[in-house]
Design an enzyme around this catalytic site. Structure first.
Site, PDB file in Angstrom:
ATOM      1  CG  ASN A 214      -0.183  -0.042   2.515  1.00 48.12           C
ATOM      2  OD1 ASN A 214       0.545   0.886   2.853  1.00 48.12           O
ATOM      3  ND2 ASN A 214      -0.328  -1.141   3.253  1.00 48.12           N
ATOM      4  CG  ASP A 283      -7.132  -5.090   6.525  1.00 51.42           C
ATOM      5  OD1 ASP A 283      -6.600  -4.990   7.649  1.00 51.42           O
ATOM      6  OD2 ASP A 283      -7.758  -4.166   5.986  1.00 51.42           O
ATOM      7  CE  LYS A 293       7.841 -12.326 -14.498  1.00 51.16           C
ATOM      8  NZ  LYS A 293       8.511 -12.018 -15.726  1.00 51.16           N
ATOM      9  CG  ASP A 310      -6.434  -6.007  14.812  1.00 48.55           C
ATOM     10  OD1 ASP A 310      -5.385  -5.334  14.901  1.00 48.55           O
ATOM     11  OD2 ASP A 310      -7.564  -5.538  15.048  1.00 48.55           O
ATOM     12  CB  ILE A 311      -0.450  -6.275  15.026  1.00 48.95           C
ATOM     13  CG1 ILE A 311      -0.042  -7.087  13.794  1.00 48.95           C
ATOM     14  CG2 ILE A 311       0.697  -6.190  16.030  1.00 48.95           C
ATOM     15  CD1 ILE A 311       1.047  -6.439  12.951  1.00 48.95           C
ATOM     16  CG  PHE A 327      -1.902   6.227  13.681  1.00 49.29           C
ATOM     17  CD1 PHE A 327      -1.241   6.117  14.887  1.00 49.29           C
ATOM     18  CD2 PHE A 327      -1.774   7.404  12.958  1.00 49.29           C
ATOM     19  CE1 PHE A 327      -0.465   7.156  15.376  1.00 49.29           C
ATOM     20  CE2 PHE A 327      -1.004   8.455  13.432  1.00 49.29           C
ATOM     21  CZ  PHE A 327      -0.351   8.328  14.641  1.00 49.29           C
ATOM     22  CE  LYS A 341     -10.774   1.508  11.360  1.00 48.35           C
ATOM     23  NZ  LYS A 341     -10.057   1.959  10.162  1.00 48.35           N
ATOM     24  CE  LYS A 345      -8.206  -2.031  14.929  1.00 46.07           C
ATOM     25  NZ  LYS A 345      -7.216  -2.758  14.182  1.00 46.07           N
TER      26      LYS A 345
HETATM   27  N1  CTP Z   1      -3.553  -2.791  12.613  1.00 46.87           N
HETATM   28  C1  CTP Z   1      -2.794  -3.811  13.142  1.00 46.87           C
HETATM   29  N2  CTP Z   1      -2.823  -5.046  12.561  1.00 46.87           N
HETATM   30  C2  CTP Z   1      -3.568  -5.289  11.475  1.00 46.87           C
HETATM   31  C3  CTP Z   1      -4.336  -4.232  10.929  1.00 46.87           C
HETATM   32  C4  CTP Z   1      -4.296  -3.003  11.520  1.00 46.87           C
HETATM   33  O1  CTP Z   1      -2.104  -3.600  14.137  1.00 46.87           O
HETATM   34  N3  CTP Z   1      -3.559  -6.499  10.937  1.00 46.87           N
HETATM   35  C5  CTP Z   1      -3.533  -1.477  13.285  1.00 46.87           C
HETATM   36  C6  CTP Z   1      -2.960  -0.373  12.460  1.00 46.87           C
HETATM   37  O2  CTP Z   1      -1.566  -0.236  12.684  1.00 46.87           O
HETATM   38  C7  CTP Z   1      -3.734   0.828  12.971  1.00 46.87           C
HETATM   39  C8  CTP Z   1      -5.084   0.253  13.235  1.00 46.87           C
HETATM   40  O3  CTP Z   1      -4.871  -1.121  13.512  1.00 46.87           O
HETATM   41  O4  CTP Z   1      -3.246   1.298  14.193  1.00 46.87           O
HETATM   42  C9  CTP Z   1      -5.988   0.364  12.046  1.00 46.87           C
HETATM   43  O5  CTP Z   1      -7.139  -0.312  12.330  1.00 46.87           O
HETATM   44  P1  CTP Z   1      -7.918  -1.177  11.247  1.00 46.87           P
HETATM   45  O6  CTP Z   1      -9.297  -1.378  11.763  1.00 46.87           O
HETATM   46  O7  CTP Z   1      -7.213  -2.397  10.876  1.00 46.87           O
HETATM   47  O8  CTP Z   1      -7.860  -0.176  10.118  1.00 46.87           O
HETATM   48  P2  CTP Z   1      -8.091  -0.474   8.683  1.00 46.87           P
HETATM   49  O9  CTP Z   1      -7.262  -1.619   8.174  1.00 46.87           O
HETATM   50  O10 CTP Z   1      -7.910   0.839   8.034  1.00 46.87           O
HETATM   51  O11 CTP Z   1      -9.586  -0.951   8.785  1.00 46.87           O
HETATM   52  P3  CTP Z   1     -10.671  -0.809   7.695  1.00 46.87           P
HETATM   53  O12 CTP Z   1     -10.006  -1.369   6.480  1.00 46.87           O
HETATM   54  O13 CTP Z   1     -11.790  -1.607   8.220  1.00 46.87           O
HETATM   55  O14 CTP Z   1     -10.940   0.661   7.643  1.00 46.87           O
END
Ligand code: CTP
Length: 401
Positions: A214, A283, A293, A310-311, A327, A341, A345
């Site tokens: 990304n 995600d 390849k 989700d970390i 964030f 959010k 979380k």
């Molecule tokens: N985060 C994380 N581990 C993941 C995904 C996200 O730690 N696998 C953390 C990001 O570092 C950030 C926050 O979670 O602090 C973002 O939340 P998230 O809900 O995952 O955001 P998005 O991926 O933007 O969610 P969405 O796509 O539903 O908007």
């Protein structure tokens, strides 16, 4: 990052300049210090005046420059005392081998060395000299001695030198020196805390040469790590792929995939007081990554994606979880999505921004959401926002639970 940010507003800095070609960098450094809101007093040795003039430094600092112990502008003839008393920091840049030797021996035979000896404020020196002079045992002895006396040594750096040789001894660049000074003068609101930060994008391979990533540049996460370090914390930065240099005094752990980021965080979370998840973590990852390849083929190519863990969510739900900050980058409905959010979380603090405002840029605008409501941080360089975020975190840590 260093333009008009009031980073040193209200601070009083004394810049000492000794004789060396790097004195030209001191002029740029002075400009940055003044632009950041500090009051700057310049003191030059006689040798320094052979490289840049007091007129130059007076114009840049906006204050009369002192070069002489017996300057009659100081009524009691005590310039070395007067000038050193009200300063938050004294920086000598460039500091020549000769001046460092004088500091080590405690000489006070000119204004700058006398005021360094008479000072009560912290002293930092930025050595600048030829590579052989720097590596000479006498200089190394003197450096070790002044370091033991509590003087901060900024640099030197490796590189080409004005004398045509190359090696260690180049003075830090003005912007690097400025960052060191900001750091030295920052309030130590996270002293003794261990802070873990994630930053950057992740990269999820499809085959050996392709992957899904990304547009996160990592700049915000790196700024947060820097700000936490400036605030006195011991900082570990788990970073996805970026080209950014690690901030000074920050331990960087480089990872590629979301799963590697998860593992790196989990291995360190027990020893963490504050976890700040800034990374734009993928995600999903690709199921069945090809070990060669993928060749073009007729028809559609299907990729199967499986969710990543989700970390932040996992850390926040753990036993004895650290103070967690998330964030959120949204493209719309910032407030509603951010609040949602934070609740999902179960984290005390979430910083939200509009993705289109933030990705890849050096500045940003953030809104912080916590139990007390929302706090808008106006558009500013990311390092400035990061410092405001760290100040907010420190404030929340101080509050009784
Ligand atoms: N985060 C994380 N581990 C993941 C995904 C996200 O730690 N696998 C953390 C990001 O570092 C950030 C926050 O979670 O602090 C973002 O939340 P998230 O809900 O995952 O955001 P998005 O991926 O933007 O969610 P969405 O796509 O539903 O908007």
């Amino acid at each position: 990052m260093t333009e008009s940010t009031n980073e040193l507003s209200g601070k009083r800095v004394l810049l000492g300049i000794t004789g060396g070609i790097a004195a030209y960098k001191a002029a740029e450094f002075a400009r940055l210090v003044v632009k950041s809101g500090a009051d700057l007093q310049v003191v030059m040795t006689t040798a320094a005046c052979g490289f840049v003039t007091p007129v130059t430094m007076q114009a840049l600092s906006g204050n009369p420059v002192f070069t002489d112990m017996w300057d009659s502008r100081v009524p009691n003839n005590m310039a070395h005392i007067e000038l050193s008393r009200d300063r938050d920091l004294i920086v000598v840049a460039p500091a020549s081998a000769d001046f460092i030797a004088k500091l080590a021996a405690g000489f006070a035979d000119d204004l700058l060395s006398a005021l360094c000896l008479a000072r009560r404020s912290p002293l930092a020196v930025a050595p600048a000299m030829n590579v052989e002079m720097w590596s000479h045992p006498a200089t190394q002895r003197n450096i070790a001695r002044i370091r033991a006396d509590g003087v901060a040594i900024l640099g030197p750096a490796l590189g080409e030198q004005a004398c045509g040789e190359s090696g260690m001894g180049r003075m830090l660049e003005a912007s690097e020196l400025f960052a060191e000074v900001v750091s030295a003068l920052a309030p130590k609101v996270l002293e003794g805390k261990r802070v873990l930060v994630t930053a950057g994008p992740t990269y999820e391979p499809i085959d050996t040469v392709r992957g899904i990533t990304n547009q996160s540049s990592g700049k915000m996460g790196y700024a947060v790590a820097q700000a936490a370090s400036e605030a006195g914390a011991q900082v570990t930065l788990v970073s996805g792929p970026t080209a950014l240099p690690a901030p000074a005094s920050v331990e960087r752990v480089s990872v590629v995939t979301a799963r590697a980021m998860y593992d790196a965080v989990m291995a360190r979370v027990k020893k963490t007081d504050v976890f700040i998840a800034v990374a734009a973590v993928a995600d999903y990852h690709v199921v069945g990554v090809r070990d060669r390849k993928i060749k073009r083929q007729a028809g559609n190519l299907k990729l199967e994606l499986a969710p990543n863990k989700d970390i932040l969510g996992t850390v926040a739900a753990g036993r004895n979880a650290p103070f967690c900050v998330g964030f959120a980058a949204e493209t719309e409905n910032l407030k509603a999505y951010a609040q949602q959010k934070r609740r999902n979380k179960r984290i005390p603090l979430l910083a939200a921004n509009l993705a289109q405002d933030a990705f890849g840029r050096d500045d940003n605008a953030l809104t912080l959401f916590d139990d007390t409501g929302e706090h808008v941080l106006d558009r500013a360089p990311k390092i400035v926002l990061a410092r405001q975020l760290i100040a907010h975190v420190a404030g929340m840590l101080l509050k009784p639970k």
